[in-house]
Every structure is written in C-alpha cells, then in structure tokens.
Design an enzyme around this catalytic site. Structure first.
Site, mmCIF file in Angstrom:
data_model
loop_
_atom_site.group_PDB
_atom_site.id
_atom_site.type_symbol
_atom_site.label_atom_id
_atom_site.label_comp_id
_atom_site.label_asym_id
_atom_site.label_seq_id
_atom_site.Cartn_x
_atom_site.Cartn_y
_atom_site.Cartn_z
ATOM 1 N N TYR A 1 -7.060 -3.687 18.083
ATOM 2 C CA TYR A 1 -6.896 -3.172 16.723
ATOM 3 C C TYR A 1 -7.957 -2.114 16.416
ATOM 4 O O TYR A 1 -7.650 -1.046 15.860
ATOM 5 C CB TYR A 1 -7.000 -4.340 15.746
ATOM 6 C CG TYR A 1 -6.663 -4.005 14.315
ATOM 7 C CD1 TYR A 1 -5.346 -3.773 13.927
ATOM 8 C CD2 TYR A 1 -7.660 -3.935 13.341
ATOM 9 C CE1 TYR A 1 -5.027 -3.480 12.607
ATOM 10 C CE2 TYR A 1 -7.350 -3.649 12.027
ATOM 11 C CZ TYR A 1 -6.031 -3.417 11.661
ATOM 12 O OH TYR A 1 -5.728 -3.118 10.351
ATOM 13 N N ILE B 1 -7.619 -5.299 1.787
ATOM 14 C CA ILE B 1 -6.802 -5.015 0.607
ATOM 15 C C ILE B 1 -5.797 -6.158 0.493
ATOM 16 O O ILE B 1 -5.113 -6.495 1.467
ATOM 17 C CB ILE B 1 -6.063 -3.669 0.759
ATOM 18 C CG1 ILE B 1 -7.044 -2.533 1.081
ATOM 19 C CG2 ILE B 1 -5.255 -3.374 -0.497
ATOM 20 C CD1 ILE B 1 -8.079 -2.255 0.014
ATOM 21 N N THR C 1 -2.808 -7.869 0.383
ATOM 22 C CA THR C 1 -1.392 -7.681 0.680
ATOM 23 C C THR C 1 -0.943 -8.899 1.484
ATOM 24 O O THR C 1 -1.772 -9.703 1.921
ATOM 25 C CB THR C 1 -1.164 -6.416 1.527
ATOM 26 O OG1 THR C 1 -1.792 -6.619 2.808
ATOM 27 C CG2 THR C 1 -1.738 -5.172 0.858
ATOM 28 N N LYS D 1 -7.224 1.792 15.525
ATOM 29 C CA LYS D 1 -7.592 2.418 14.262
ATOM 30 C C LYS D 1 -8.595 3.553 14.462
ATOM 31 O O LYS D 1 -8.555 4.553 13.733
ATOM 32 C CB LYS D 1 -8.125 1.363 13.295
ATOM 33 C CG LYS D 1 -7.069 0.324 12.902
ATOM 34 C CD LYS D 1 -5.821 0.996 12.344
ATOM 35 C CE LYS D 1 -4.769 -0.013 11.904
ATOM 36 N NZ LYS D 1 -3.588 0.636 11.296
ATOM 37 N N ILE E 1 0.837 -1.203 0.000
ATOM 38 C CA ILE E 1 0.000 0.000 0.000
ATOM 39 C C ILE E 1 0.869 1.249 0.000
ATOM 40 O O ILE E 1 0.635 2.178 -0.786
ATOM 41 C CB ILE E 1 -0.966 -0.014 1.199
ATOM 42 C CG1 ILE E 1 -2.026 -1.104 1.008
ATOM 43 C CG2 ILE E 1 -1.642 1.350 1.361
ATOM 44 C CD1 ILE E 1 -2.991 -1.250 2.174
#
Length: 280
Positions: free
Chosen positions: A170, A203, A205, A174, A14
């Site tokens: 998490y 995404i 990755t 965030k 990213i």
C-alpha cells in the site's frame, strides 16, 4: 450544447464529496466496481439537483477503463477527473493492492490524460502512507513515475519476493501515485490541463472503518489519538481541498501532492507515534 463532464472513478464518500463541490451544472458520471453502488450514488445526486449518471469500472482492467473514457466522452468534454478508487491493506492481498492502487491509478491517468479537455483538472486520492515509506533509490522513484503502464507491475522491486506485506504494498502504491502524478502533470500540461494528488490521513468512510476494525485497528486508533489534531478527518474536508486544486483558485498548482492527515506524519517523524515495522 453539451455540458462539461466530471468523472468520479470510485464513487465512495470522498469522491462524492469532491463532486458535490465541483459538479454544479456539469454532467457527473459516477463510476464504481459495483454498478449498483454507482447507481445509488447517482440517484442521491439527482435528488439533490445535480445531473448525474452511473457506470461500472474495474480500474485494474485497461478495457474497462477505456470503456469508461468512451462513455464519458459521449456525454461531453471531460473537464474533471476524480480518482478515488482503491483498496486498503486490510481488504486485499499484496498482488491486488498493487494491481488496483498502483497499476489502476497509472492506467486512469494515462487514458483520461489522452482525452482531458483544455482547462481540465484532476485529483488523485493517494494516502498519508506514501509519506511514511522510507526514501526510495532515485531509480525506483523514476521507475514508479515513468515506467509504461503495462510494464509497471513487472518492476523487480515490486515482485512477490520483495513485497510480502500488505502495508508495504500500500505504501509503495501510494508513493507511486504521487510520483506518477508529478510525471503525468508534464503530459497533461501539454493539453492545457492539470493533475494533483491529495494524501489524506484517516478519513471516516466505510473503508476507514474496515481498517479501524481490522487487524491494525488498535494501531490506527493510537495514531489518531497521538496526532496533533487528535481526530480523524471527514470526506467534506477532503472535498474542500480538492475544490481548491481543481477550481479557478488552483490554476497554478499541478504535479503537487497535498498531505492532509491531522499532523500524523509529523508525529511519526518528530513525535510519539511509532513507525510500524514492514516486512520486506
């Protein structure tokens, strides 16, 4: 004359995708925890015609981030910061997630915000997870946004007896990223600079593949299938949004968060995806 400098903190797919869009004719400094990973990324950029160098950084260490700032300043004026470093709920325990994803982001924002050039901009990669955390009390929102960096992990509601689940850690991190950026936008604005967050969904990755093959993998796959778009995203799609936020067409955008998750959050709130249970 020194060229403008773009710093990529967390030189994964990213961060690289964003740098390719905004880094033409600029000095790109690619930094990762592993210097070898950063050097490999820099080689790929140089082979593609970019000006690129590498550095090692541990975002959980003030000394390490400050050293990266100083290395970048030696190259030229810092006009771009891409913060894409982090760990996922399947990769690390609660304490590490809070230290890297929450404290580390606040640290990067503080130290680069001290030196960002006039007209500069930054993007922080947050997560859709921050949008699915239930509303926090106003005092907790303010604490995540405004608490001095070195006191952040001492907040009562972040202590081990309050955060026992990695997903909860998490999500708090965030959510904290987007709140922190909103507050930092005021300070960055005093230097004539802007900062925003992007909250991507899944995404594809290496980190996402770890999640898809980890203990929560089945849930993530169901989440993708039940989303309005019906697929995961790509680093290049995040790069397009970041290029808008960091470029000349985004100069009226600061302190904002862009949710780009294929509609997953919409499906959690108004569709058929079940909200995961968080232990707290």
């Amino acid at each position: 004359m020194q060229k403008e400098v773009v710093v990529v903190v967390g030189a994964g797919l990213i961060g690289q995708a964003i740098a390719r869009r905004i880094g033409v004719n600029k000095q790109i400094l690619l930094a990762s925890l592993s210097l070898q990973d950063a050097e490999q990324a820099a080689i790929q950029f140089r082979n593609a015609g970019f000006i690129a160098s590498a550095a090692s950084v541990d975002v959980s260490s003030r000394e390490s981030v400050q050293a990266l700032v100083e290395q970048a300043q030696q190259l030229g004026p810092i006009t771009g910061v891409i913060h894409a470093a982090g760990v996922s709920p399947s990769q690390a325990p609660v304490a590490t997630i809070l230290r890297v994803d929450l404290y580390g982001t606040a640290l990067v924002l503080e130290l680069f915000g001290n030196v960002i050039a006039h007209g500069g901009s930054a993007v922080v990669i947050a997560s859709q997870s921050g949008h699915r955390l239930p509303a926090l009390p106003a005092e907790q929102d303010r604490a995540l946004a405004m608490t001095p960096v070195e006191e952040l992990l001492q907040l009562d509601f972040l202590q081990p007896d309050k955060v026992v689940d990695t997903l909860h850690a998490y999500q708090l991190s965030k959510r904290g990223n987007s709140l922190r950026v909103m507050a930092e936008a005021v300070r960055w604005g005093q230097r004539g600079a802007r900062v925003n967050t992007i909250s991507p969904g899944i995404i594809i990755t290496p980190l996402a593949n770890d999640e898809l093959n980890g203990p929560r993998g089945a849930g993530y796959r169901r989440m993708i299938e039940a989303s309005p778009v019906g697929r995961a995203g790509t680093p290049d799609e995040v790069g397009h949004v970041a290029a808008l936020l960091m470029g000349p067409d985004g100069t009226f955008i600061s302190g904002s968060d862009i949710l780009m998750d294929g509609g997953v959050t919409s499906a959690f709130r108004f569709g058929d995806i079940q909200q995961p249970v968080i232990q707290s």
